[in-house]
Design a protein around this motif. Structure first.
Motif, PDB file in Angstrom:
ATOM      1  N   VAL A 181      28.778 -44.812   3.172  1.00  0.00           N
ATOM      2  CA  VAL A 181      27.371 -44.380   3.048  1.00  0.00           C
ATOM      3  C   VAL A 181      26.433 -45.579   3.168  1.00  0.00           C
ATOM      4  O   VAL A 181      25.414 -45.520   3.876  1.00  0.00           O
ATOM      5  N   ALA A 182      26.793 -46.674   2.512  1.00  0.00           N
ATOM      6  CA  ALA A 182      25.949 -47.871   2.555  1.00  0.00           C
ATOM      7  C   ALA A 182      25.871 -48.442   3.966  1.00  0.00           C
ATOM      8  O   ALA A 182      24.792 -48.857   4.421  1.00  0.00           O
ATOM      9  N   ALA A 183      27.011 -48.469   4.668  1.00  0.00           N
ATOM     10  CA  ALA A 183      27.028 -48.997   6.034  1.00  0.00           C
ATOM     11  C   ALA A 183      26.183 -48.130   6.958  1.00  0.00           C
ATOM     12  O   ALA A 183      25.423 -48.643   7.796  1.00  0.00           O
ATOM     13  N   PHE A 184      26.310 -46.799   6.818  1.00  0.00           N
ATOM     14  CA  PHE A 184      25.523 -45.896   7.667  1.00  0.00           C
ATOM     15  C   PHE A 184      24.030 -46.051   7.376  1.00  0.00           C
ATOM     16  O   PHE A 184      23.209 -46.140   8.298  1.00  0.00           O
ATOM     17  N   ALA A 185      23.665 -46.092   6.082  1.00  0.00           N
ATOM     18  CA  ALA A 185      22.257 -46.256   5.716  1.00  0.00           C
ATOM     19  C   ALA A 185      21.711 -47.575   6.252  1.00  0.00           C
ATOM     20  O   ALA A 185      20.571 -47.646   6.738  1.00  0.00           O
ATOM     21  N   PHE A 186      22.536 -48.621   6.175  1.00  0.00           N
ATOM     22  CA  PHE A 186      22.121 -49.933   6.672  1.00  0.00           C
ATOM     23  C   PHE A 186      21.863 -49.888   8.179  1.00  0.00           C
ATOM     24  O   PHE A 186      20.923 -50.513   8.676  1.00  0.00           O
ATOM     25  N   SER A 187      22.704 -49.118   8.904  1.00  0.00           N
ATOM     26  CA  SER A 187      22.522 -49.024  10.361  1.00  0.00           C
ATOM     27  C   SER A 187      21.191 -48.359  10.705  1.00  0.00           C
ATOM     28  O   SER A 187      20.503 -48.768  11.639  1.00  0.00           O
ATOM     29  N   VAL A 188      20.828 -47.314   9.939  1.00  0.00           N
ATOM     30  CA  VAL A 188      19.545 -46.633  10.182  1.00  0.00           C
ATOM     31  C   VAL A 188      18.383 -47.571   9.856  1.00  0.00           C
ATOM     32  O   VAL A 188      17.401 -47.646  10.613  1.00  0.00           O
ATOM     33  N   VAL A 189      18.512 -48.295   8.752  1.00  0.00           N
ATOM     34  CA  VAL A 189      17.458 -49.233   8.355  1.00  0.00           C
ATOM     35  C   VAL A 189      17.291 -50.323   9.407  1.00  0.00           C
ATOM     36  O   VAL A 189      16.164 -50.697   9.764  1.00  0.00           O
ATOM     37  N   VAL A 190      18.427 -50.824   9.935  1.00  0.00           N
ATOM     38  CA  VAL A 190      18.373 -51.841  11.002  1.00  0.00           C
ATOM     39  C   VAL A 190      17.618 -51.305  12.209  1.00  0.00           C
ATOM     40  O   VAL A 190      16.776 -51.988  12.798  1.00  0.00           O
ATOM     41  N   GLY A 191      17.925 -50.041  12.587  1.00  0.00           N
ATOM     42  CA  GLY A 191      17.241 -49.430  13.728  1.00  0.00           C
ATOM     43  C   GLY A 191      15.745 -49.319  13.499  1.00  0.00           C
ATOM     44  O   GLY A 191      14.943 -49.609  14.393  1.00  0.00           O
ATOM     45  N   LEU A 192      15.360 -48.915  12.286  1.00  0.00           N
ATOM     46  CA  LEU A 192      13.938 -48.771  11.982  1.00  0.00           C
ATOM     47  C   LEU A 192      13.225 -50.123  11.966  1.00  0.00           C
ATOM     48  O   LEU A 192      12.124 -50.270  12.506  1.00  0.00           O
ATOM     49  N   VAL A 193      13.882 -51.115  11.326  1.00  0.00           N
ATOM     50  CA  VAL A 193      13.268 -52.445  11.226  1.00  0.00           C
ATOM     51  C   VAL A 193      13.055 -53.054  12.606  1.00  0.00           C
ATOM     52  O   VAL A 193      11.966 -53.570  12.913  1.00  0.00           O
TER      53      VAL A 193
END
Length: 396
Positions: A363-375
């Motif tokens: 879950v943390a890795a997936f959330a981090f990937s979305v955050v990276v995309g947004l940033v």
């Protein structure tokens, strides 16, 4: 414009450039799958080491002599009489010893001790018997064999009563150890166990640097360790030395709890290091998203100008491109999770690698990937939203 419409536009944009979108996701996919697999391997190693140490019992104490000391049977008998101490097993070991049975040869490791060794190390035999005090006293050429070693040179584990050669000397197999399986440190079934006195003669060494001591209970481990340290301090004459003298120079006394804490700390550090390396892939993937989104802004300049000319607000354009970046990183994250699980399955099934996947890490890795995309999507989205509609419509 409603959010649902913006999602449709963003999905259409991503789908109409499938190859480019997939290549953009690739960095995210590799990063997420790497995080899941590498952290899973670290967790698996941690669990294996923990299980292996725990299987020996929480009341086991390991004494390692850094400097050789003369400790005879009388000393051991005296130490065994101390409060909290139940059994003591000196150990001599050697690796890569040549063994032979019939026409088959192999190499294995030797562990040699006394009759208490099975109890202290929680060893059990599946057939035959273990080493006895009579074997040690009379230096009998007998041994207990691991299942893997038995299969290597006999082709079967039904070998009690058979003879084999260790470094050219004939021995009789009196017992077969119950299989303990394989761990990150190697196979626990590829070994032979000899009487201590026999091994000392075989290896031409009387030096003993390892002692395994069983406390009477987990509650008495600290008491037993205190008496062991007092015994060793007296043996090395450390009571008369300066307080600053470190006993590590002479000996180390470790309980299973301290070993488990050290091993867990080491594997956690390894897991953190591996996840940090894998996270770099996610950052690289984020840079790829930003790069492609900037290209997309240039390609769609006229489209943006037209939409702004007919009333689209800056916030709407900004949201649309952020949604596109989130979709690309989110889809990449989902594919990365699937590949991570697949890689873990392949590793466990075909390479016998212990991989423990944590739901929290996924879950943390997936959330981090979305955050990276947004940033990394903010700059291209902001650039698109600030385009002047007149200049955009004139763009060729």
């Amino acid at each position: 414009m409603r959010i649902s419409q913006l999602f449709k536009i963003a999905l259409y944009s991503v789908w109409s450039n499938k190859i480019r979108s997939f290549l953009t996701m690739l960095g995210i996919i590799i990063g997420i799958s790497s995080v899941i697999i590498l952290v899973g391997m670290g967790k698996g190693a941690e669990k294996e080491i923990s299980d292996q140490i725990s299987s020996l019992g929480t009341n086991l104490i390991t004494v390692s002599l850094t400097k050789t000391a003369t400790i005879d049977d009388g000393d051991l008998k005296e130490l065994k009489s101390k409060p909290g101490i139940k059994a003591i097993s000196p150990q001599v070991s050697s690796s890569n010893v040549n063994i032979k049975a019939g026409s088959k040869t192999s190499t294995t490791s030797i562990e040699a001790s006394n009759e208490s060794y099975a109890e202290v190390k929680s060893y059990t035999v599946s057939s035959g018997r273990f080493i006895t005090s009579r074997d040690v006293k009379n230096r009998y050429n007998v041994l207990v064999i691991g299942t893997e070693t038995a299969n290597n040179i006999f082709g079967t584990t039904n070998v009690v009563g058979e003879t084999m050669y260790v470094s050219g000397i004939q021995f009789k197999v009196v017992g077969v150890l119950k299989s303990a399986g394989t761990s990150t440190t190697g196979s626990s079934d590829d070994k032979i166990i000899l009487p201590l006195s026999t091994a000392q003669r075989l290896l031409k060494s009387s030096s003993i640097k390892t002692y395994y001591i069983e406390a009477k209970s987990q509650a008495e481990v600290d008491t037993a360790m205190s008496y062991i340290k007092m015994f060793l301090n007296k043996k090395y004459g450390l009571n008369n030395l300066a307080i600053s003298t470190t006993t590590d120079t002479y000996y180390r006394v470790l309980s299973q709890t301290s070993l488990l804490t050290t091993a867990t700390s080491t594997t956690k550090s390894m897991s953190n290091m591996l996840s940090g390396v894998a996270a770099i892939s996610l950052l690289v993937g984020g840079i790829g998203i930003m790069n492609i989104m900037l290209v997309s802004v240039i390609e769609r300049t006229k489209e943006i100008g037209t939409r702004k000319a007919i009333g689209a607000k800056r916030r709407t354009i900004l949201t649309q491109f952020l949604i596109e970046a989130a979709i690309v990183s989110g889809l990449g994250g989902l594919l990365g999770v699937l590949i991570g699980y697949l890689g873990a399955y392949v590793g466990k099934t075909f390479f016998a690698t212990s991989i423990v996947i944590s739901g929290n890490i996924v879950v943390a890795a997936f959330a981090f990937s979305v955050v990276v995309g947004l940033v990394f999507g903010i700059y291209p989205a902001d650039k698109a939203s600030k385009l002047n509609p007149i200049d955009a419509l004139r763009y060729e």
